[in-house]
Design a protein around this motif. Structure first.
Motif, short mmCIF file in Angstrom:
data_model
loop_
_atom_site.label_atom_id
_atom_site.label_comp_id
_atom_site.label_asym_id
_atom_site.label_seq_id
_atom_site.Cartn_x
_atom_site.Cartn_y
_atom_site.Cartn_z
N THR A 117 0.83 -1.21 0.00
CA THR A 117 0.00 0.00 0.00
C THR A 117 0.86 1.25 0.00
O THR A 117 0.59 2.22 -0.73
CB THR A 117 -0.94 0.01 1.22
N ILE A 118 1.92 1.25 0.80
CA ILE A 118 2.84 2.38 0.85
C ILE A 118 3.52 2.56 -0.50
O ILE A 118 3.61 3.67 -1.04
CB ILE A 118 3.90 2.16 1.96
N ARG A 119 4.02 1.48 -1.07
CA ARG A 119 4.71 1.54 -2.36
C ARG A 119 3.83 2.17 -3.43
O ARG A 119 4.27 3.07 -4.16
CB ARG A 119 5.10 0.11 -2.76
N ASP A 120 2.59 1.72 -3.51
CA ASP A 120 1.73 2.20 -4.58
C ASP A 120 1.21 3.61 -4.33
O ASP A 120 0.85 4.31 -5.29
CB ASP A 120 0.55 1.24 -4.77
N ALA A 121 1.22 4.04 -3.07
CA ALA A 121 0.82 5.42 -2.76
C ALA A 121 1.98 6.39 -2.93
O ALA A 121 1.86 7.43 -3.58
CB ALA A 121 0.27 5.50 -1.34
N PRO A 129 4.91 -1.44 -14.20
CA PRO A 129 5.89 -2.49 -14.53
C PRO A 129 7.26 -2.26 -13.92
O PRO A 129 8.02 -3.20 -13.69
CB PRO A 129 5.94 -2.45 -16.07
N LEU A 130 7.62 -0.99 -13.67
CA LEU A 130 8.93 -0.66 -13.11
C LEU A 130 8.89 -0.42 -11.61
O LEU A 130 9.94 -0.40 -10.96
CB LEU A 130 9.49 0.59 -13.80
N GLY A 136 11.97 -1.70 -4.81
CA GLY A 136 12.60 -2.78 -4.05
C GLY A 136 13.98 -2.39 -3.57
O GLY A 136 14.35 -2.67 -2.42
N GLY A 137 14.74 -1.73 -4.43
CA GLY A 137 16.07 -1.27 -4.03
C GLY A 137 16.00 -0.20 -2.97
O GLY A 137 16.80 -0.19 -2.01
#
Length: 233
Positions: A117-121, A129-130, A136-137
């Motif tokens: 959820t944090i990543r996509d916000a 796709p990226l 992740g890094g």
């Protein structure tokens, strides 16, 4: 006119970043003419961070740099406080910004249930796709830093026990008034309340988010500070 560049509102908070919210609160307290500009990309700003202010073409980064600039222009964020109260205020600020804030980071970046959820916000501007590859890094770097700092080595239960001592100390201060030092917000409120708000607003429930959201005293305090000083657009 000062332009304040901050991270946008998110998860019901004035800003996605506790330090951006702090800067907004400071601008309100200073009473100077200013306008808000939202940005999700901190890379071009000093030290690659937000918040930042632009004044007559000069850029000043970091919430403490903004505070120092406003104080140089005459703002008094601790008006009426004694020297003893100012020293206590400093301790509360460091407790929030150099301890509790890292719990916000760990709740959001380390918990596998919260991270998607944090990543996509946070990184919605990165094509899907990226997004996983790039973030992740970033996540690995954050986790490495938290491991070195020490809190990243603790379990959620151990972190709750550590943070709970700070939360109880803040609650004790609030026995004396609506804000940490009485009837009006001071610098400590501008620093502490945004971090508590960050803990409470983690978008997937954690031990710490539940601890803060279920605390009537802390919840009312967060809302009171934001009502007095916040700007959500």
């Amino acid at each position: 006119m000062i332009t304040l560049t901050v991270f946008p509102p998110m998860f019901g908070e004035t800003s996605a970043s506790s330090f951006s919210t702090k800067a907004i609160y400071l601008m309100t307290m200073a009473g100077v003419p200013w306008t808000r500009e939202n940005s999700s990309d901190p890379r071009k700003w000093p030290k690659g961070k937000l918040p930042a202010i632009t004044v007559d073409g000069k850029v000043i980064g970091d919430s403490d740099g903004i505070r120092a600039y406003l104080e140089a222009q005459g703002a008094d964020f601790d008006k009426g406080l004694s020297d003893l109260e100012k020293s206590t205020s400093r301790g509360l600020i460091r407790m929030a910004e150099d301890h509790l804030y890292y719990h916000v980071m760990l709740d959001r970046w380390a918990d596998d249930a919260v991270w998607p959820t944090i990543r996509d916000a946070y990184f919605a501007d990165i094509p899907k796709p990226l997004r996983g590859l790039i973030t992740g890094g970033l996540r690995r770097n954050v986790m490495k830093g938290m491991h070195v700092q020490g809190l990243g080595r603790l379990s959620p239960e151990e972190r709750l026990a550590r943070a709970n001592q700070d939360l109880e100390a803040i609650t004790t201060r609030l026995w004396e008034g609506p804000f940490l030092f009485g009837e009006q917000p001071t610098l400590a409120d501008a620093c502490v309340a945004p971090v508590l708000g960050g803990l409470r607003s983690t978008p997937v429930a954690t031990l710490l988010s539940k601890r803060v959201s279920e605390d009537a005293v802390l919840g009312a305090y967060i809302d009171r500070v934001d009502e007095a000083l916040g700007q959500k657009s």
